[in-house]
Design an enzyme around this catalytic site. Structure first.
Site, PDB file in Angstrom:
ATOM      1  N   SER A  87       0.789  -0.964  -0.127  1.00 37.04           N
ATOM      2  CA  SER A  87      -0.338   0.110  -0.148  1.00 37.04           C
ATOM      3  C   SER A  87       0.697   1.596  -0.030  1.00 37.04           C
ATOM      4  CB  SER A  87      -0.506   0.048   1.494  1.00 37.04           C
ATOM      5  OG  SER A  87      -1.798   0.772   1.167  1.00 37.04           O
ATOM      6  N   HIS A  88       0.750   2.014   0.810  1.00 38.02           N
ATOM      7  CA  HIS A  88       1.142   3.636   1.153  1.00 38.02           C
ATOM      8  C   HIS A  88       2.940   3.690   1.660  1.00 38.02           C
ATOM      9  CE1 HIS A  88      -0.611   2.179   4.324  1.00 38.02           C
ATOM     10  NE2 HIS A  88       0.149   2.979   5.226  1.00 38.02           N
TER      11      HIS A  88
ATOM     12  N   ASP B 233      -2.285   5.963  -3.507  1.00 40.65           N
ATOM     13  CA  ASP B 233      -1.097   5.919  -2.708  1.00 40.65           C
ATOM     14  C   ASP B 233      -0.395   4.871  -3.479  1.00 40.65           C
ATOM     15  OD1 ASP B 233      -3.153   3.816  -2.867  1.00 40.65           O
ATOM     16  OD2 ASP B 233      -2.210   3.725  -0.234  1.00 40.65           O
TER      17      ASP B 233
ATOM     18  N   ASP C 299      -1.064   1.586  -3.923  1.00 37.71           N
ATOM     19  CA  ASP C 299      -1.210   0.399  -4.980  1.00 37.71           C
ATOM     20  C   ASP C 299      -2.852   1.536  -5.337  1.00 37.71           C
ATOM     21  OD1 ASP C 299      -2.320   0.572  -2.075  1.00 37.71           O
ATOM     22  OD2 ASP C 299      -2.975  -1.274  -2.743  1.00 37.71           O
TER      23      ASP C 299
ATOM     24  N   ASP D 174      -5.542   2.637  -3.280  1.00 35.96           N
ATOM     25  CA  ASP D 174      -7.379   2.996  -3.334  1.00 35.96           C
ATOM     26  C   ASP D 174      -7.218   3.575  -2.312  1.00 35.96           C
ATOM     27  OD1 ASP D 174      -5.050   2.109  -1.332  1.00 35.96           O
ATOM     28  OD2 ASP D 174      -6.045  -0.107  -0.468  1.00 35.96           O
ATOM     29  N   ARG D 175      -6.039   4.359  -1.873  1.00 37.68           N
ATOM     30  CA  ARG D 175      -6.690   5.783  -1.146  1.00 37.68           C
ATOM     31  C   ARG D 175      -6.563   7.483  -1.866  1.00 37.68           C
ATOM     32  NH1 ARG D 175      -3.336   5.283   4.856  1.00 37.68           N
ATOM     33  NH2 ARG D 175      -3.479   3.027   4.934  1.00 37.68           N
TER      34      ARG D 175
ATOM     35  N   LYS E  80     -11.223  -0.342  -1.377  1.00 37.44           N
ATOM     36  CA  LYS E  80     -11.305   1.506  -1.778  1.00 37.44           C
ATOM     37  C   LYS E  80     -10.927   1.930  -2.673  1.00 37.44           C
ATOM     38  CE  LYS E  80      -7.987   2.142   1.982  1.00 37.44           C
ATOM     39  NZ  LYS E  80      -7.565   0.834   1.869  1.00 37.44           N
TER      40      LYS E  80
HETATM   41  C1  G16 Z   1      -5.855  -0.641   4.908  1.00 39.68           C
HETATM   42  C2  G16 Z   1      -6.851  -0.975   4.975  1.00 39.68           C
HETATM   43  C3  G16 Z   1      -7.906  -0.360   5.724  1.00 39.68           C
HETATM   44  C4  G16 Z   1      -6.935   0.567   6.897  1.00 39.68           C
HETATM   45  C5  G16 Z   1      -5.664   1.309   6.393  1.00 39.68           C
HETATM   46  C6  G16 Z   1      -5.002   1.443   7.872  1.00 39.68           C
HETATM   47  O1  G16 Z   1      -5.111   0.031   3.664  1.00 39.68           O
HETATM   48  O2  G16 Z   1      -7.550  -1.862   4.146  1.00 39.68           O
HETATM   49  O3  G16 Z   1      -9.361  -0.686   5.928  1.00 39.68           O
HETATM   50  O4  G16 Z   1      -7.850   1.656   7.619  1.00 39.68           O
HETATM   51  O5  G16 Z   1      -5.578  -0.485   6.592  1.00 39.68           O
HETATM   52  O6  G16 Z   1      -4.765   0.372   8.751  1.00 39.68           O
HETATM   53  P1  G16 Z   1      -4.127   0.132  10.729  1.00 39.68           P
HETATM   54  O7  G16 Z   1      -5.347   1.982  11.205  1.00 39.68           O
HETATM   55  O8  G16 Z   1      -4.524  -0.519  10.733  1.00 39.68           O
HETATM   56  O9  G16 Z   1      -2.856   0.813   9.715  1.00 39.68           O
HETATM   57  P2  G16 Z   1      -3.701  -0.203   3.244  1.00 39.68           P
HETATM   58  O10 G16 Z   1      -4.063   1.038   1.779  1.00 39.68           O
HETATM   59  O11 G16 Z   1      -3.304  -0.107   3.759  1.00 39.68           O
HETATM   60  O12 G16 Z   1      -4.424  -1.297   2.470  1.00 39.68           O
END
Ligand code: G16
Length: 544
Positions: free
Chosen positions: A116-117, A280, A282, A284-285, A379
């Site tokens: 992800s990010h 971000d 991937d 999705d954000r 997302k």
């Molecule tokens: C993932 C989840 C999200 C979550 C985020 C942050 O996003 O899919 O639902 O809000 O992690 O999670 P945490 O607060 O546990 O770090 P992503 O974009 O990282 O795949």
């Protein structure tokens, strides 16, 4: 046809393959240990039933180690009996595009490679997650089964075959399995054209509307370039950092006010475009900043929910609105005003899946910069940007005017998230244990003007499958509707990250500076949890 034999390789379990908030995330060198990837992929397959001859979508955000892992995953999928692997060209699929592909192709599921990010590169982060046939992240019962399998695995199956060319669209074979390399953008763009009024948005851009979209050298570049600059006629150069790079150009592809500061400064500067946005690693954000106004993800969710009917895909209205527990209650106010059901789920997009599948909710969102709808089961960063564009083109107002109007109608939930990143895990765990230990003593206590109404450790009962998820974050709720929430991140790869979410509702005072509006709550958030005592930190590392 590639001549190939299936090899069964003996292995021993790794103790640390528990999927987190969104799959297994670790540093690249950790993933590169012999058998580490293979053990996890085999554990995914072993936790599933009935996929013989079925289709599997495979793709990732292009980060370092993406291509190697895709080759491994394909060879293992072939050896385990999948009939077809559908792979994005170059190994690229944004997370929402992968979700869409699983759905439109009726695939059994998908393997998405991303952290992800989090930063990429040889010493950066990597991740593997499994998405089910609805296109969404595997539910907890599946991730629990995968984890259980990682603890007992003794061998894995892999095809002994040369690598497949990932850069040419078309079909080839890996043993008995077909490998289909597809254009990663085409199906996704077709879906966006169905949901949004592209001709109207084209008129907006033709009329001189200016936008900057920062793809952060991550996966959204090809999607944003094709859709914004191609189909919608935004000026060339609207998309910046549009080429996905294995190390994201050395940047941290997290669209927040620290890592996407460039576009924040642009949006606040003298020659600000009408809209600045980012996505971000991937895809999705999303980050939305109008000229002179940062829209918090919680406010963005609320504004999108309030105006979604202006886009053709949502003209029939919404079925319900869902948000994660730490997300501000701004969206609940929209739901209430519109007579819609509002849902509050634990953090993790997987919790929205059942609500979307059951037709209980149409739009979902999270404070962590994630917004989406029932069009896919992830997302979707670019979707959020396109919905904003569609609303802006329909209302012919600026982002600032739309948000001011929104607050006048619904009141304003001042909101901030304070992240204390990479603190020692022991201190973070002790802090959470300390808070949990205080819960029963807090109700009725006053701190300055604030009196605690209730305090709990959030638990969720899924209304669709009846499952329960406990210990999802400590909530301290005050008499005036203000809130402090504490939880530990489930996506970090080093130490622990403490997240503190702070919120206050104001019905009339709509133009306060957020830090000022939350001042007493911020001080109390530190005192109540003993943040400095437990973590050694006096200030958060990131504020959003
Ligand atoms: C993932 C989840 C999200 C979550 C985020 C942050 O996003 O899919 O639902 O809000 O992690 O999670 P945490 O607060 O546990 O770090 P992503 O974009 O990282 O795949």
């Amino acid at each position: 046809m590639t001549a190939a034999t299936i090899t069964t390789v003996a292995t021993t379990p790794f103790a640390d393959q528990k999927p987190g908030t969104s799959g297994l995330r670790k540093k690249v060198p950790h993933f590169r240990q012999p058998h580490y990837v293979e053990n996890f992929v085999q554990s995914i397959f072993d936790a599933l039933d009935g996929f013989a001859g079925a289709d599997l979508v495979i793709g990732g955000d292009g980060r370092f180690f993406n291509r190697e892992t895709i080759q491994t995953a394909m060879k293992m999928a072939a050896a385990n009996g999948f009939g077809r692997a559908i792979v994005g060209r170059g190994g690229i699929l944004s997370t929402p595009a992968a979700s869409n592909l699983i759905r439109v192709r009726g695939a059994f599921g998908g393997i998405i490679l991303s952290a992800s990010h989090n930063p990429g590169g040889p010493d950066g982060d990597f991740g593997i997650k499994y998405n089910a046939s609805n296109g969404g992240p595997a539910p907890e019962k599946t991730t629990d089964a995968i984890f259980a399998r990682t603890k007992s695995i003794s061998d894995y199956r892999i095809l002994d075959a040369p690598d497949v060319d990932l850069d040419a669209v078309g079909e080839t074979r890996l043993g008995d399995m077909v490998v289909e390399v597809v254009d990663p953008v085409a199906e996704y763009q077709a879906l966006m054209e169905k949901l949004f009024d592209f001709p109207r948005i084209r008129v907006l851009f033709a009329g001189g509307f200016r936008m900057t979209f920062d793809a952060m050298s991550a996966v959204t570049g090809p999607y944003a370039t094709a859709i914004l600059e191609g189909a919608l006629g935004a000026a060339p150069g609207t998309v910046i950092n549009g080429t996905p790079l294995p190390d994201f150009g050395g940047h941290h592809p997290d669209p927040n006010l620290v890592h996407a500061k460039f576009i924040y400064d642009l949006a606040m500067g003298p020659d600000a475009p009408d809209l600045c946005a980012a996505s971000d690693g991937d895809g999705d954000r999303n980050l939305i900043i109008g000229r002179g106004i940062f829209v918090t993800p919680s406010d963005s969710l609320a504004a999108l929910a309030a105006n979604a009917h202006l886009a053709p895909g949502y003209a029939a209205g919404l079925k319900g609105i869902a948000r994660s527990m730490p997300t501000s209650a701004a969206a609940d106010r929209v739901a209430e005003a519109k007579g819609l059901k509002a849902y509050e789920t634990p953090t993790g997009w997987k919790f929205f899946g059942n609500l979307l599948d059951a037709g209980l909710a149409t739009i979902c969102g999270e404070e962590s910069a994630g917004t989406g709808s029932d069009h896919v089961r992830e997302k979707d960063g670019l979707w959020a940007v396109l919905l904003w564009l569609d609303i802006l083109s329909a209302r012919k107002q600026s982002v600032l005017d739309i948000m001011r109007d929104h607050w006048r109608t619904y009141g304003r939930n001042y909101y901030a998230r304070h992240d204390y990143e990479e603190v020692a895990a022991e201190g973070a765990n002790a802090l959470m244990a300390g808070l949990r230990g205080q819960l029963s003593t807090l109700p009725g206590r006053s701190f300055g003007a604030l009196t605690v109404k209730s305090a709990d450790d959030f638990s969720y009962h899924d209304p669709v499958d009846g499952s329960d998820s406990a210990h999802q974050g400590v909530r301290v709720l005050f008499e005036d509707g203000s809130r402090i929430v504490y939880r530990l991140s489930g996506t970090g790869t080093a130490g622990a990250t403490l997240r503190v979410y702070i919120e206050r509702y104001e019905g009339d005072r709509l133009d306060l500076e957020t830090g000022e509006a939350l001042k007493d709550l911020i001080a109390l958030s530190r005192e109540l949890a003993g943040i400095e005592r437990h973590t050694g930190r006096t200030e958060p590392s990131v504020i959003t």
